[in-house]
Design a protein around this motif. Structure first.
Motif, mmCIF file in Angstrom:
data_model
loop_
_atom_site.group_PDB
_atom_site.id
_atom_site.type_symbol
_atom_site.label_atom_id
_atom_site.label_comp_id
_atom_site.label_asym_id
_atom_site.label_seq_id
_atom_site.Cartn_x
_atom_site.Cartn_y
_atom_site.Cartn_z
ATOM 1 N N ILE A 479 0.848 -1.191 0.000
ATOM 2 C CA ILE A 479 0.000 0.000 0.000
ATOM 3 C C ILE A 479 0.884 1.242 0.000
ATOM 4 C CG2 ILE A 479 -1.765 1.284 1.259
ATOM 5 C CD1 ILE A 479 -2.681 -1.370 2.458
ATOM 6 N N PRO A 480 0.705 2.150 -0.960
ATOM 7 C CA PRO A 480 1.544 3.355 -1.008
ATOM 8 C C PRO A 480 1.162 4.354 0.076
ATOM 9 C CG PRO A 480 -0.134 3.463 -2.707
ATOM 10 C CD PRO A 480 -0.272 2.101 -2.063
ATOM 11 N N ILE A 481 2.070 5.293 0.332
ATOM 12 C CA ILE A 481 1.797 6.394 1.255
ATOM 13 C C ILE A 481 1.517 7.631 0.404
ATOM 14 C CG2 ILE A 481 2.722 7.768 3.162
ATOM 15 C CD1 ILE A 481 4.665 5.443 3.693
ATOM 16 N N PRO A 482 0.312 8.165 0.436
ATOM 17 C CA PRO A 482 -0.013 9.299 -0.443
ATOM 18 C C PRO A 482 0.924 10.482 -0.231
ATOM 19 C CG PRO A 482 -2.000 8.400 0.576
ATOM 20 C CD PRO A 482 -0.840 7.753 1.253
ATOM 21 N N GLU A 483 1.490 10.976 -1.313
ATOM 22 C CA GLU A 483 2.428 12.097 -1.229
ATOM 23 C C GLU A 483 1.742 13.339 -0.671
ATOM 24 O OE1 GLU A 483 5.308 14.761 -4.182
ATOM 25 O OE2 GLU A 483 3.746 13.466 -4.996
ATOM 26 N N ALA A 484 0.527 13.623 -1.144
ATOM 27 C CA ALA A 484 -0.193 14.823 -0.696
ATOM 28 C C ALA A 484 -0.453 14.770 0.808
ATOM 29 C CB ALA A 484 -1.502 14.963 -1.459
ATOM 30 N N GLN A 485 -0.833 13.605 1.309
ATOM 31 C CA GLN A 485 -1.091 13.455 2.741
ATOM 32 C C GLN A 485 0.189 13.646 3.550
ATOM 33 O OE1 GLN A 485 -1.519 9.496 4.675
ATOM 34 N NE2 GLN A 485 -3.634 10.125 5.054
ATOM 35 N N THR A 486 1.299 13.124 3.038
ATOM 36 C CA THR A 486 2.571 13.258 3.736
ATOM 37 C C THR A 486 2.992 14.716 3.834
ATOM 38 O OG1 THR A 486 3.239 11.082 2.900
ATOM 39 C CG2 THR A 486 4.977 12.524 3.733
ATOM 40 N N LYS A 509 7.908 16.749 19.983
ATOM 41 C CA LYS A 509 7.435 17.858 19.148
ATOM 42 C C LYS A 509 6.822 17.344 17.848
ATOM 43 C CE LYS A 509 10.422 21.622 20.747
ATOM 44 N NZ LYS A 509 11.433 22.645 20.336
ATOM 45 N N VAL A 510 7.418 16.308 17.288
ATOM 46 C CA VAL A 510 6.891 15.739 16.041
ATOM 47 C C VAL A 510 5.493 15.185 16.262
ATOM 48 C CG1 VAL A 510 7.187 13.886 14.351
ATOM 49 C CG2 VAL A 510 9.158 15.230 15.079
ATOM 50 N N MET A 511 5.298 14.420 17.332
ATOM 51 C CA MET A 511 3.994 13.810 17.597
ATOM 52 C C MET A 511 2.958 14.875 17.937
ATOM 53 S SD MET A 511 4.634 10.737 16.914
ATOM 54 C CE MET A 511 3.013 10.114 17.319
ATOM 55 N N ASP A 512 3.341 15.914 18.693
ATOM 56 C CA ASP A 512 2.398 16.998 19.014
ATOM 57 C C ASP A 512 1.944 17.704 17.741
ATOM 58 O OD1 ASP A 512 2.588 16.395 21.670
ATOM 59 O OD2 ASP A 512 4.022 17.993 22.158
ATOM 60 N N SER A 526 -8.929 13.872 20.043
ATOM 61 C CA SER A 526 -7.495 13.906 20.315
ATOM 62 C C SER A 526 -6.927 12.491 20.421
ATOM 63 C CB SER A 526 -7.234 14.673 21.612
ATOM 64 O OG SER A 526 -5.859 14.666 21.924
ATOM 65 N N LEU A 527 -7.710 11.567 20.999
ATOM 66 C CA LEU A 527 -7.267 10.184 21.136
ATOM 67 C C LEU A 527 -7.127 9.525 19.756
ATOM 68 C CD1 LEU A 527 -6.567 7.907 23.127
ATOM 69 C CD2 LEU A 527 -8.986 7.256 23.106
ATOM 70 N N TYR A 531 -3.644 8.151 17.919
ATOM 71 C CA TYR A 531 -3.471 6.812 17.335
ATOM 72 C C TYR A 531 -3.039 6.913 15.870
ATOM 73 C CZ TYR A 531 -4.751 2.345 15.250
ATOM 74 O OH TYR A 531 -4.734 1.174 14.536
ATOM 75 N N GLU A 532 -3.682 7.810 15.121
ATOM 76 C CA GLU A 532 -3.354 7.951 13.702
ATOM 77 C C GLU A 532 -1.942 8.515 13.515
ATOM 78 O OE1 GLU A 532 -3.410 7.980 9.616
ATOM 79 O OE2 GLU A 532 -4.650 6.887 11.077
ATOM 80 N N ALA A 533 -1.521 9.409 14.411
ATOM 81 C CA ALA A 533 -0.171 9.966 14.313
ATOM 82 C C ALA A 533 0.877 8.873 14.503
ATOM 83 C CB ALA A 533 0.012 11.073 15.346
ATOM 84 N N LYS A 534 0.658 7.998 15.495
ATOM 85 C CA LYS A 534 1.596 6.895 15.713
ATOM 86 C C LYS A 534 1.617 5.946 14.517
ATOM 87 C CE LYS A 534 1.170 6.942 20.770
ATOM 88 N NZ LYS A 534 0.718 6.175 21.961
ATOM 89 N N ARG A 535 0.434 5.647 13.989
ATOM 90 C CA ARG A 535 0.349 4.747 12.834
ATOM 91 C C ARG A 535 1.044 5.350 11.616
ATOM 92 N NH1 ARG A 535 -2.648 3.228 8.358
ATOM 93 N NH2 ARG A 535 -3.541 5.310 8.269
ATOM 94 N N PHE A 536 0.871 6.652 11.421
ATOM 95 C CA PHE A 536 1.471 7.330 10.268
ATOM 96 C C PHE A 536 2.996 7.356 10.382
ATOM 97 C CE2 PHE A 536 3.104 11.299 8.409
ATOM 98 C CZ PHE A 536 2.767 11.091 7.084
#
Length: 558
Positions: A479-486, A509-512, A526-527, A531-536
């Protein structure tokens, strides 16, 4: 004796098939003879005996074949059925192919390996960029390996390390980020405390007691290319062919078996759906059955049992599901246990490749680990003329040029290589990219596509981003990682790093920043954003290679 028995069985089988083919070819004569005998017997009966109309018992007894057929009709019918069945069976058997001898199987299999590996095709290139295939042995640069496991996703180069030291001495980083220098120095010392080794050195390390080595590397560093080149080298050695561009030949020569672990994982999932399991030995049989060489699976099994194989297990990181990856790791351990040491002098050799990020450090603790090193300046200068030469020769041939003179091709290749070297020296950012074989090759291909560097280096960075995030993953069936989303999610962090002139960002700082961006742009609690930040971050590290851990606690753009 064990290896001779299957060969004797093959000869008996071939004899049986040849006999059936001869009978099938002569079936017309066989059945014609029988029918002619019946017809002549019937005609003789009508002409000379008058039976069954004769009232003379003596004449009736001399009714010959016709009389016998009528008198013993059930026996005659049974014989006819048997003959018809034998004819049908003979016809079916004659359609089978005769088994090849082990020597013939070896020749055909190794020639097929050479055909599949002798050309390098650059996969995962963005649309609109043309990348021609070139001979692999013409452009392959033997990589160096470090006998260790990296502490971070993508450690700093010597040049970057010195830059960090200068920045810290100038006070460019806050005092609370002095840990950066400590982490950098620690990683640098761990890398430099061992001398690097080449493939020949690694080959000598493999033994009957430890026949396995795990080779890790960063995205685009050339793990699969190295495995492909080793398969090509072993195929040539096994056929007694010269392979001078590889260096001194590795000894002994082995039969190469190349297994893409991503494809093996797919077959394992299919087997699981059928409530069955699929070992690596079973998968090798499955691969062999797809090649139209009768007896290949059995021959490969014999090669494994005699300890004459090099098994290349490529791309453990391409197994994305953790439970399947654990299953495959266990299957590898079982396979090595069953087929590793055959005797003190005969053993199969196994090489396993994986990316650094996402690798389970506990998976193969008993086996030595090595990390592919980045290209040195000397290797880059060696690579460019070789690629340009191979490309120039291929282009002239495809365009129908009659002149393939070496001096003409060498002049064109030299001009192209010198232009690239000047572009690399003009810009530090491009120079850092060229330490990665994939990105160096991409730079060459882009120039061939009339993208001038460094003037159009923005286009280079855009292509690199799309290649690592999207195209490479698609080419591997992931599965690719969308460039626009990144760009949207990492943009705020990148902007802040650029504004303060800092190449590092603390993990907190990155996760915040990620959580805040996800909530603002995409919504959710926020929860959920956490979760999505860690997954990303996990995906961008494992499958992107763009934003990674540069030290033990600090992220940066590679």
């Amino acid at each position: 004796m064990e290896s001779k028995l299957p060969e004797q069985m093959r000869k008996l089988r071939n004899l049986f098939i040849c006999t059936c083919k001869w009978i099938w070819r002569t079936r017309g004569v066989f059945w014609g003879t029988i029918l002619l005998n019946v017809a002549l017997s019937g005609l003789a009966t009508l002409l000379f005996f008058r039976w069954p109309w004769s009232t003379n018992p003596k004449v009736a007894e001399d009714g010959s074949l016709i009389k016998w057929m009528l008198q013993y009709s059930s026996t005659f019918l049974l014989c006819a059925i048997i003959l018809i069945l034998l004819t049908v069976i003979t016809g079916l058997v004659s359609q089978l192919r005769e088994g090849l001898s082990y020597e013939e199987l070896k020749q055909r299999y190794l020639h097929r390996v050479i055909l599949e590996t002798e050309l390098l095709t650059l996969s995962g290139i963005p649309a609109g960029i043309i990348a021609d295939s070139v001979p692999l042995d013409d452009i392959f640069i033997p990589m160096q390996l470090r006998p260790d496991r990296p502490l971070t996703d993508y450690p700093l180069t010597d040049e970057q390390r010195e830059q960090v030291r200068r920045d810290l001495n100038k006070g460019n980083f806050p005092e609370d980020e002095q840990q950066i220098l400590i982490d950098v120095e620690r990683s640098w010392y761990r890398i430099k405390q061992h001398d690097s080794l080449n493939i020949a050195d690694l080959w000598l390390v493999l033994s009957s007691h430890i026949p396995v080595a795990v080779i890790q590397g960063f995205p685009g560093i050339g793990k699969s290319t190295l495995m492909t080149r080793l398969a090509l080298h072993m195929a040539r050695l096994s056929l007694n062919q010269r392979d001078p561009t590889m260096g001194p030949p590795l000894s002994p020569s082995c039969i190469p078996i190349f297994i893409q672990l991503g494809a093996y994982a797919t077959e394992c999932e299919k087997a699981h759906q059928r409530s069955t399991s699929l070992s690596i030995a079973d998968y090798i049989t499955l691969m062999a059955d797809e090649i139209p060489f009768l007896g290949l699976a059995q021959w490969l099994q014999e090669c494994l049992l005699s300890g004459h194989c090099l098994v290349l297990l490529d791309g453990l990181d391409e197994v994305s599901k953790p439970e399947i990856r654990k299953q495959i790791q266990d299957a590898i351990i079982t396979f090595v246990r069953n087929y590793g040491k055959i005797s003190n002098t005969h053993f199969n050799r196994f090489l396993i490749t994986s990316r650094v990020v996402g690798y389970d450090q506990e998976a193969f603790r008993a086996w030595p680990h090595y990390t592919l090193a980045e290209l040195t300046k000397e290797q880059i200068k060696l690579f460019l003329p070789r690629w340009c030469h191979a490309s120039a020769y291929r282009n002239r041939r495809l365009l129908g040029h009659q002149s393939h003179r070496e001096e003409t091709i060498a002049r064109e290749a030299g001009q192209m290589a010198n232009h690239l070297l000047r572009a690399i020296e003009k810009h530090p950012g491009i120079r850092e990219l060229t330490q990665n074989p994939l990105l160096l090759t991409l730079l060459v291909v882009m120039q061939q596509n009339t993208i001038e560097l460094p003037r159009q280096r923005v286009e280079l960075y855009a292509v690199v981003t799309r290649t690592l995030l999207e195209n490479r993953n698609l080419a591997k069936g992931l599965i690719p990682i969308p460039e626009a989303q990144t760009i949207e999610r990492l943009g705020p962090t990148a902007f802040e790093m650029q504004a303060v002139g800092n190449s590092f960002a603390p993990e907190k700082k990155v996760m915040d920043s990620l959580r805040e961006t996800i909530v603002i742009r995409e919504g959710g609690t926020s929860l959920e954003a956490s979760y999505e930040a860690k997954r990303f971050i996990k995906r961008i590290r494992e499958r992107g290679g763009i934003f990674v851990l540069r030290t033990e606690e600090y992220f940066g753009f590679s």
